[in-house]
Design a protein around this motif. Structure first.
Motif, PDB file in Angstrom:
ATOM      1  N   GLU A 208       0.840  -1.160  -0.031  1.00 23.34           N
ATOM      2  CA  GLU A 208      -0.042   0.105  -0.024  1.00 23.34           C
ATOM      3  C   GLU A 208       0.879   1.229  -0.066  1.00 23.34           C
ATOM      4  O   GLU A 208       0.746   2.105  -0.623  1.00 23.34           O
ATOM      5  N   ARG A 209       1.848   1.261   0.634  1.00 23.65           N
ATOM      6  CA  ARG A 209       2.911   2.395   0.803  1.00 23.65           C
ATOM      7  C   ARG A 209       3.610   2.633  -0.498  1.00 23.65           C
ATOM      8  O   ARG A 209       3.608   3.643  -0.950  1.00 23.65           O
ATOM      9  N   ALA A 210       4.036   1.651  -1.118  1.00 23.33           N
ATOM     10  CA  ALA A 210       4.543   1.402  -2.649  1.00 23.33           C
ATOM     11  C   ALA A 210       3.575   2.170  -3.564  1.00 23.33           C
ATOM     12  O   ALA A 210       4.018   3.127  -4.408  1.00 23.33           O
ATOM     13  N   VAL A 211       2.115   1.725  -3.541  1.00 27.28           N
ATOM     14  CA  VAL A 211       1.254   2.207  -4.342  1.00 27.28           C
ATOM     15  C   VAL A 211       1.212   3.842  -4.283  1.00 27.28           C
ATOM     16  O   VAL A 211       1.028   4.621  -5.223  1.00 27.28           O
ATOM     17  N   ALA A 212       0.981   4.357  -2.936  1.00 31.04           N
ATOM     18  CA  ALA A 212       0.904   5.555  -2.624  1.00 31.04           C
ATOM     19  C   ALA A 212       1.861   6.474  -3.223  1.00 31.04           C
ATOM     20  O   ALA A 212       1.731   7.568  -3.730  1.00 31.04           O
TER      21      ALA A 212
ATOM     22  N   ASN B 191       2.464   9.572  -6.371  1.00 33.38           N
ATOM     23  CA  ASN B 191       2.878  10.633  -6.479  1.00 33.38           C
ATOM     24  C   ASN B 191       4.362  11.173  -7.103  1.00 33.38           C
ATOM     25  O   ASN B 191       4.591  12.017  -7.142  1.00 33.38           O
ATOM     26  N   LEU B 192       4.535  10.138  -7.982  1.00 34.92           N
ATOM     27  CA  LEU B 192       5.538  10.119  -9.024  1.00 34.92           C
ATOM     28  C   LEU B 192       5.162  10.268 -10.345  1.00 34.92           C
ATOM     29  O   LEU B 192       4.195   9.606 -10.743  1.00 34.92           O
ATOM     30  N   ARG B 193       5.331  11.398 -11.124  1.00 29.92           N
ATOM     31  CA  ARG B 193       5.084  11.559 -12.394  1.00 29.92           C
ATOM     32  C   ARG B 193       6.234  10.737 -13.563  1.00 29.92           C
ATOM     33  O   ARG B 193       7.240  10.558 -13.209  1.00 29.92           O
ATOM     34  N   CYS B 194       5.528  10.231 -14.400  1.00 32.70           N
ATOM     35  CA  CYS B 194       6.272   9.487 -15.457  1.00 32.70           C
ATOM     36  C   CYS B 194       6.879  10.446 -16.213  1.00 32.70           C
ATOM     37  O   CYS B 194       6.195  11.340 -16.877  1.00 32.70           O
TER      38      CYS B 194
ATOM     39  N   ILE C   5       3.342   7.111 -12.441  1.00 32.63           N
ATOM     40  CA  ILE C   5       4.268   5.933 -12.634  1.00 32.63           C
ATOM     41  C   ILE C   5       3.090   4.839 -12.493  1.00 32.63           C
ATOM     42  O   ILE C   5       3.360   3.754 -13.025  1.00 32.63           O
ATOM     43  N   GLU C   6       2.300   5.025 -11.569  1.00 29.34           N
ATOM     44  CA  GLU C   6       1.297   3.907 -11.159  1.00 29.34           C
ATOM     45  C   GLU C   6       0.390   3.724 -12.172  1.00 29.34           C
ATOM     46  O   GLU C   6      -0.183   2.368 -12.631  1.00 29.34           O
ATOM     47  N   GLN C   7       0.126   4.468 -12.933  1.00 26.75           N
ATOM     48  CA  GLN C   7      -0.816   4.377 -14.159  1.00 26.75           C
ATOM     49  C   GLN C   7      -0.217   4.263 -15.560  1.00 26.75           C
ATOM     50  O   GLN C   7      -0.812   3.723 -16.599  1.00 26.75           O
TER      51      GLN C   7
ATOM     52  N   VAL D 174      10.730   1.666  -6.636  1.00 30.93           N
ATOM     53  CA  VAL D 174      10.028   2.033  -5.670  1.00 30.93           C
ATOM     54  C   VAL D 174       9.763   0.894  -4.640  1.00 30.93           C
ATOM     55  O   VAL D 174       9.998   0.768  -3.551  1.00 30.93           O
ATOM     56  N   ARG D 175       9.377  -0.034  -5.266  1.00 31.28           N
ATOM     57  CA  ARG D 175       9.258  -1.565  -4.516  1.00 31.28           C
ATOM     58  C   ARG D 175      10.323  -1.927  -3.844  1.00 31.28           C
ATOM     59  O   ARG D 175      10.405  -2.276  -2.617  1.00 31.28           O
ATOM     60  N   GLU D 176      11.780  -1.962  -4.472  1.00 25.25           N
ATOM     61  CA  GLU D 176      13.088  -2.092  -3.923  1.00 25.25           C
ATOM     62  C   GLU D 176      13.147  -1.416  -2.655  1.00 25.25           C
ATOM     63  O   GLU D 176      13.660  -1.940  -1.563  1.00 25.25           O
TER      64      GLU D 176
END
Length: 160
Positions: free
Chosen positions: A32-36, A40-43, A52-54, A67-69
């Motif tokens: 959940e933290r990684a997705v949040a 908030n990060l732009r591609c 970057i999530e979308q 981000v996950r790492e």
């Protein structure tokens, strides 16, 4: 397949995901933290300002993996944002920090509103009041006292 060949194949297959650099397994809270953070990060490649999530660009996929790492490594959100801002610039942050030159971006709309209000107030104060006009001086007609009385009573500020 023969039995002696099956064991080495299974051993290589079990080591293959770690050799290819598979994404670390995260707990539910970490995910959940990684997705949040990803939201908030732009591609950097997308012209539409997608997070970057979308985004489905290759760079966004790599950024999501990074981000996950970093979340798995226990880094704070500020450290992760600083890492990407250092690499791609503040443009990559969808919510830029409210300090330095960015204060101008956050404060400009408020300053424009205050300046516009000041100009409007000054305009209204200097403008002569259009509703209050001096009544023209009219000489009373000497022979019609009733007409004179009606004119006095109907003019603004007249006697009653």
């Amino acid at each position: 397949m023969t039995r002696p060949l099956l064991v080495p194949v299974l051993a290589v297959a079990s080591l293959l995901p770690s050799a290819l650099g598979a994404a670390p397994t995260l707990t539910t809270a970490q995910e959940e933290r990684a997705v949040a953070i990803q939201k908030n990060l732009r591609c950097p490649l997308c012209d539409t300002g997608e997070s970057i999530e979308q985004s489905r660009s290759d760079l966004s996929v790599k950024m999501r993996s990074s981000v996950r790492e970093q979340v798995a490594a226990g880094k704070s959100e500020a450290d992760i944002y600083a890492f990407f801002a250092q690499r791609y610039g503040n443009f990559v942050l969808l919510d830029p920090p409210k300090s330095g030159r960015n204060l101008l971006l956050w404060g400009a709309p408020l300053l424009a509103l205050l300046a516009g209000g000041g100009v409007w107030w000054t305009f209204l104060r200097r403008r002569p009041d259009a509703g209050i006009r001096a009544a023209p001086v009219v000489e009373p007609e000497p022979f019609d006292s009733y007409l004179d009385q009606v004119r006095r009573e109907t003019r603004p500020g007249g006697e009653r």
